[in-house]
Scaffold this motif. Structure first.
Motif, mmCIF file in Angstrom:
data_model
loop_
_atom_site.group_PDB
_atom_site.id
_atom_site.type_symbol
_atom_site.label_atom_id
_atom_site.label_comp_id
_atom_site.label_asym_id
_atom_site.label_seq_id
_atom_site.Cartn_x
_atom_site.Cartn_y
_atom_site.Cartn_z
ATOM 1 N N LEU A 165 -4.679 1.367 -4.033
ATOM 2 C CA LEU A 165 -5.978 1.143 -4.616
ATOM 3 C C LEU A 165 -6.170 -0.434 -3.999
ATOM 4 C CD1 LEU A 165 -8.398 1.737 -6.273
ATOM 5 C CD2 LEU A 165 -7.048 0.922 -8.181
ATOM 6 N N GLY A 166 -5.278 -1.243 -4.248
ATOM 7 C CA GLY A 166 -5.502 -2.697 -3.739
ATOM 8 C C GLY A 166 -5.902 -2.820 -2.225
ATOM 9 N N THR A 167 -5.258 -1.982 -1.296
ATOM 10 C CA THR A 167 -5.700 -1.936 0.131
ATOM 11 C C THR A 167 -7.202 -1.697 0.015
ATOM 12 O OG1 THR A 167 -3.355 -1.764 0.399
ATOM 13 C CG2 THR A 167 -5.261 -1.261 2.326
ATOM 14 N N ALA A 168 -7.609 -0.551 -0.514
ATOM 15 C CA ALA A 168 -8.840 0.004 -0.565
ATOM 16 C C ALA A 168 -9.926 -0.870 -1.005
ATOM 17 C CB ALA A 168 -8.895 1.288 -1.266
ATOM 18 N N LEU A 169 -9.780 -1.787 -2.014
ATOM 19 C CA LEU A 169 -10.433 -2.565 -2.608
ATOM 20 C C LEU A 169 -10.532 -3.987 -1.707
ATOM 21 C CD1 LEU A 169 -9.668 -2.422 -6.342
ATOM 22 C CD2 LEU A 169 -11.497 -1.223 -5.095
ATOM 23 N N GLY A 170 -9.963 -4.006 -0.722
ATOM 24 C CA GLY A 170 -9.735 -5.154 0.206
ATOM 25 C C GLY A 170 -9.134 -6.419 0.070
ATOM 26 N N ALA A 171 -7.937 -6.135 -0.825
ATOM 27 C CA ALA A 171 -6.877 -6.979 -1.195
ATOM 28 C C ALA A 171 -5.783 -6.946 -0.044
ATOM 29 C CB ALA A 171 -6.329 -6.994 -2.507
ATOM 30 N N THR A 172 -5.027 -8.151 0.184
ATOM 31 C CA THR A 172 -3.766 -8.300 0.597
ATOM 32 C C THR A 172 -2.543 -7.822 -0.338
ATOM 33 O OG1 THR A 172 -4.534 -9.782 2.244
ATOM 34 C CG2 THR A 172 -2.306 -9.273 2.096
ATOM 35 N N VAL A 173 -1.872 -6.870 0.149
ATOM 36 C CA VAL A 173 -1.053 -6.198 -0.936
ATOM 37 C C VAL A 173 0.421 -6.442 -0.292
ATOM 38 C CG1 VAL A 173 -0.125 -4.021 -2.264
ATOM 39 C CG2 VAL A 173 -2.363 -4.240 -1.725
ATOM 40 N N LEU A 174 1.015 -7.231 -1.467
ATOM 41 C CA LEU A 174 2.491 -7.296 -1.491
ATOM 42 C C LEU A 174 3.316 -6.460 -2.456
ATOM 43 C CD1 LEU A 174 1.115 -9.981 -0.304
ATOM 44 C CD2 LEU A 174 2.996 -11.207 -1.202
ATOM 45 N N ALA A 175 4.419 -5.983 -2.020
ATOM 46 C CA ALA A 175 5.369 -5.217 -2.917
ATOM 47 C C ALA A 175 6.793 -5.350 -2.772
ATOM 48 C CB ALA A 175 4.811 -3.676 -2.618
ATOM 49 N N THR A 176 7.221 -5.304 -3.888
ATOM 50 C CA THR A 176 8.980 -5.224 -3.952
ATOM 51 C C THR A 176 9.358 -3.834 -3.920
ATOM 52 O OG1 THR A 176 8.903 -5.399 -6.315
ATOM 53 C CG2 THR A 176 8.794 -7.344 -5.261
ATOM 54 N N ALA A 177 10.258 -3.520 -2.936
ATOM 55 C CA ALA A 177 10.843 -2.103 -2.953
ATOM 56 C C ALA A 177 12.246 -2.338 -2.451
ATOM 57 C CB ALA A 177 10.030 -1.270 -2.303
ATOM 58 N N ARG A 178 13.011 -1.308 -2.571
ATOM 59 C CA ARG A 178 14.259 -1.152 -1.785
ATOM 60 C C ARG A 178 13.917 -0.937 -0.360
ATOM 61 N NH1 ARG A 178 17.578 3.571 -4.943
ATOM 62 N NH2 ARG A 178 17.666 2.537 -7.119
ATOM 63 N N SER A 179 14.797 -1.517 0.684
ATOM 64 C CA SER A 179 14.267 -1.460 2.207
ATOM 65 C C SER A 179 14.209 -0.138 2.729
ATOM 66 C CB SER A 179 15.577 -2.088 2.872
ATOM 67 O OG SER A 179 16.764 -1.646 2.571
ATOM 68 N N ALA A 180 14.913 1.147 2.026
ATOM 69 C CA ALA A 180 14.771 2.360 2.558
ATOM 70 C C ALA A 180 13.458 2.871 2.339
ATOM 71 C CB ALA A 180 15.893 3.177 1.673
ATOM 72 N N LYS A 181 12.561 2.509 1.381
ATOM 73 C CA LYS A 181 11.240 2.806 1.160
ATOM 74 C C LYS A 181 10.075 2.154 1.813
ATOM 75 C CE LYS A 181 12.995 4.300 -3.680
ATOM 76 N NZ LYS A 181 12.494 4.232 -5.127
ATOM 77 N N GLN A 182 10.618 1.237 2.541
ATOM 78 C CA GLN A 182 9.383 0.162 2.812
ATOM 79 C C GLN A 182 8.704 0.756 4.126
ATOM 80 O OE1 GLN A 182 11.124 -3.772 3.547
ATOM 81 N NE2 GLN A 182 11.801 -4.052 1.375
ATOM 82 N N ASP A 183 9.089 1.509 5.050
ATOM 83 C CA ASP A 183 8.343 1.892 5.926
ATOM 84 C C ASP A 183 7.299 2.781 5.446
ATOM 85 O OD1 ASP A 183 9.833 0.749 7.997
ATOM 86 O OD2 ASP A 183 10.719 2.368 8.660
ATOM 87 N N ARG A 184 7.693 3.564 4.515
ATOM 88 C CA ARG A 184 6.736 4.758 3.751
ATOM 89 C C ARG A 184 5.642 3.805 2.980
ATOM 90 N NH1 ARG A 184 10.649 8.888 1.073
ATOM 91 N NH2 ARG A 184 11.852 6.914 0.955
ATOM 92 N N LEU A 185 5.971 2.696 2.251
ATOM 93 C CA LEU A 185 4.983 2.064 1.688
ATOM 94 C C LEU A 185 3.982 1.064 2.694
ATOM 95 C CD1 LEU A 185 7.074 0.664 -1.181
ATOM 96 C CD2 LEU A 185 5.828 2.750 -1.102
ATOM 97 N N ARG A 186 4.541 0.846 3.938
ATOM 98 C CA ARG A 186 3.721 0.209 4.808
ATOM 99 C C ARG A 186 2.538 1.094 5.116
ATOM 100 N NH1 ARG A 186 8.495 -1.940 6.658
ATOM 101 N NH2 ARG A 186 8.704 -4.130 6.608
ATOM 102 N N ALA A 187 3.001 2.306 5.547
ATOM 103 C CA ALA A 187 2.085 3.457 6.016
ATOM 104 C C ALA A 187 1.091 3.746 4.680
ATOM 105 C CB ALA A 187 2.750 4.822 5.914
ATOM 106 N N LEU A 188 1.205 3.429 3.348
ATOM 107 C CA LEU A 188 0.193 3.377 2.301
ATOM 108 C C LEU A 188 -0.484 2.445 2.370
ATOM 109 C CD1 LEU A 188 2.297 4.911 -0.634
ATOM 110 C CD2 LEU A 188 0.767 6.091 0.948
ATOM 111 N N GLY A 189 -0.334 0.968 3.196
ATOM 112 C CA GLY A 189 -1.338 -0.108 3.096
ATOM 113 C C GLY A 189 -0.609 -1.295 2.676
ATOM 114 N N ALA A 190 0.577 -1.271 2.369
ATOM 115 C CA ALA A 190 1.233 -2.628 1.778
ATOM 116 C C ALA A 190 1.391 -3.497 3.070
ATOM 117 C CB ALA A 190 2.774 -2.197 1.198
ATOM 118 N N ALA A 191 1.057 -4.778 3.220
ATOM 119 C CA ALA A 191 0.791 -5.630 4.175
ATOM 120 C C ALA A 191 2.300 -6.367 4.136
ATOM 121 C CB ALA A 191 -0.341 -6.667 3.912
ATOM 122 N N HIS A 192 2.985 -6.642 3.033
ATOM 123 C CA HIS A 192 4.267 -7.106 3.167
ATOM 124 C C HIS A 192 5.213 -6.518 2.185
ATOM 125 C CE1 HIS A 192 2.576 -10.539 5.690
ATOM 126 N NE2 HIS A 192 1.600 -10.609 4.998
#
Length: 331
Positions: A165-192
């Motif tokens: 949702l943040g990405t769709a609204l034009g925000a830059t999205v940062l997220a905390t997550a385990r390293s094993a999940k990070q590639d999939r979260l990038r695919a959802l739009g997380a910039a960092h």
């Protein structure tokens, strides 16, 4: 709400571990005025369900005693004073409880149509996260295009939805997550992505934003992150706390908050009055559902399990090895 005999649900005879969840014969809900009965096709597991199972989060007065804060299914019956819905219509719903059941009575204002292009079962992954994220990030914190959003717990149901949702609204999205999940979260739009187990998220946010900080922080941790979240805020930043996985009581440096002209808010959705929930649901239908139907935001489902296997689903959520939502399904 009246009842007849005749359905099955997950009950909690005594608080405890996952095995406290019991597949039981229970009364069948009858719709009160303004309510609709939904024949449930799927529900989703939320951490609030785990707290309820443990005896720490009882349902609000008048709500179903069974766990489950959202569902999808088919309208089975309409109570008096209900308009705009028809028997047989596919819907999903925000609930105060009762989703872990074959049928549930829900105020009509908490119903949503299944978005075009979304599978009926997968639609169960949407109501609670959509209403929680939209009401906090957009309605309360006022996230706007060009701002920076920090999402804690990026791999959770809330996190995966907030990233999109943040990405769709034009925000830059940062997220905390385990390293094993990070590639999939990038695919959802997380910039960092920030590995909270290996990195100091305050330092990383400052580095990524050239020292500015995050405009909005969506936090599920509570006390253990409170001071660090304030440190990570930008001037004029807004911290919204929606969970207490890291404890209830923390120390707040008001001087730091004043210096940044920042704000801290804390909200819960389940206990809000029916009218407030209906207002949130209307906002989601008007502002979020078009993004879902356009494919900019989608339900993220880790796996589907039979409702009778709810204990297995709770163990999975407790392990935090999932990404997105775990659904409980009925035939």
């Amino acid at each position: 709400m009246g009842y007849d005999r005749g359905m099955r649900a997950i009950t909690i005879p005594e608080p405890g571990g996952p095995d406290a969840l019991v597949w039981s014969e229970v009364p069948d809900p009858q719709p009160a005025p303004g309510e609709v009965v939904v024949a449930v096709r799927a529900s989703a597991v939320n951490r609030a369900d785990l707290l309820q199972r443990q005896g720490h989060y009882p349902p609000p007065a008048g709500a179903s005693a069974y766990p489950g804060l959202e569902c999808s299914g088919v309208v089975a019956a309409l109570g008096p004073e209900v308009t705009g819905w028809t028997v047989g219509q596919e819907v999903c719903a925000l609930l105060a409880g009762g989703g872990y059941a074959e049928r549930v009575a829900v105020p009509a204002g908490q119903l949503l149509p299944v978005p075009a292009g979304v599978d009926l079962v997968d639609a169960a992954a949407l109501p609670e996260v959509a209403c929680t994220v939209w009401s906090n990030v957009v309605q309360l914190a006022g996230l706007t295009r060009g701002e920076t959003l920090l999402v804690h717990g990026g791999g959770s149901g809330i996190g995966t939805f907030a990233i999109q949702l943040g990405t769709a609204l034009g925000a830059t999205v940062l997220a905390t997550a385990r390293s094993a999940k990070q590639d999939r979260l990038r695919a959802l739009g997380a910039a960092h992505l920030i590995d909270y187990r290996e990195q100091d998220f305050v330092e990383e946010v400052r580095r990524i934003t050239d020292g500015r900080g995050a405009d909005v922080i969506l936090d599920i941790m509570g006390a253990s992150y409170l001071g660090r979240n304030v440190s990570a805020l930008a001037t004029g930043g807004r911290l919204v706390v929606i969970g207490m996985q890291g404890g209830r009581k923390g120390e707040l440096d008001l001087g730091a908050l004043l210096a940044k002209r920042a704000s801290v808010s804390a909200t819960a959705l389940r206990s809000r009055p029916v009218a407030e929930k209906a207002t949130i649901v209307t906002g989601v239908r008007e502002q979020v559902w078009p993004l879902v139907e356009a494919g900019a935001v989608r339900p993220v489902v880790d796996r589907r399990l039979p409702l009778a296997d709810a204990a297995q689903a709770h163990r999975l959520i407790e392990s935090s090895d999932h990404l997105g939502k775990v659904l409980l399904t009925l035939p």
